[in-house]
Design an enzyme around this catalytic site. Sequence first.
Site, PDB file in Angstrom:
ATOM      1  N   GLU A 131       0.973  -1.283  -0.140  1.00  0.00           N
ATOM      2  CA  GLU A 131       0.021   0.124  -0.063  1.00  0.00           C
ATOM      3  C   GLU A 131       0.937   1.306   0.059  1.00  0.00           C
ATOM      4  OE1 GLU A 131      -3.158   1.074  -0.320  1.00  0.00           O
ATOM      5  OE2 GLU A 131      -4.160   1.318   1.552  1.00  0.00           O
ATOM      6  N   THR A 184      -5.071   9.188  -3.151  1.00  0.00           N
ATOM      7  CA  THR A 184      -4.675   9.323  -1.587  1.00  0.00           C
ATOM      8  C   THR A 184      -3.370  10.203  -1.737  1.00  0.00           C
ATOM      9  OG1 THR A 184      -5.523   6.986  -1.367  1.00  0.00           O
ATOM     10  CG2 THR A 184      -3.927   7.855   0.334  1.00  0.00           C
TER      11      THR A 184
END
Length: 310
Positions: A131, A184
């Site tokens: 991630e 993000t």
Amino acid sequence: MKWIKAFAPATIGNIGPGFDVLGLAVKKIGDIVEARKRSSGVKISSIAYAGPNVNLSTDPRKNTAGIAALETLKILNEKGGVELRLKKGLPLGSGLGSSAASAAAAAFAVNHLYGNILTREDLILPATVAEEAVSGAFFADNTAPALLGGATLTRSCVPLDVTRIGSIKKLKIILVTPEMVILTKEARKILPKKIHMKNFIFNMANTALITAAFAKDDYALFSRSLNDVVIEPVRSKLIKGFSKVKENALKAGADGMSISGSGPTLFAITDKLRKARRIEDAMVETFKQFGIKSSHIITEVDSDGARLVT
Ligand code: HSE
């Protein structure tokens, strides 16, 4: 070699004020990773998309499923490799933990293929390393609930210390994803470097109470604690129509609404299915008034996390 199939659910992370620490797995949507052993290395042989084709890389070092697989093999000290086929059920850049779901499912599948030696908790690290490669920051509020199910809280990233808190059985979650992409990485750049002490205290208190609510299975406590005065006011500016959508969700009976992850998906909460339908309609209709189409679903907490499916 025999293929196995792992599923990992979509996640809401952050849950409101619990920025980077509170995450929640949700039912019905997620990613699937099919995996089989190969003699060495990680190969991604195909990626199928439920939504628009965004052309994720099949280079295992540039794809969260590939990185998580490589990292899991490393922890297992395994010389053998895996071939992966990815079935993306989650759109990218939607705030539903798409990259984390692929990473969690891949880590889970690799561990299963090689003797199930690692625990779900052990798999949070390889999934979170993956991630980090795409988001530019190390946080486990998507990867942890995707693996453990329910709500999770990250106390520390280094060393990684994550606790599964629990679930709220009555909780109905309305997810509305407007047609826009927010990465993000970009949504983190705009965050404030300093915050007022009173806002810190407010968010800390609400985060602590959400934790208590999931530990006690207490919907009422959750519904009055879903308040974020630090992140939501800044990130909501990236989502056209946000204030009106929130106003109308609350008018339609939602007990709270906030941004899922870094957005643009919004999540509203209630404990009644009939009310959930009204809230969903109100949110979708409001986005429409701003000329924005959205996808939507009413869901619940996924208490199981990553799992094998047939
Ligand atoms: N906690 C992360 C953020 C999650 O809000 O930036 C992103 O999905």
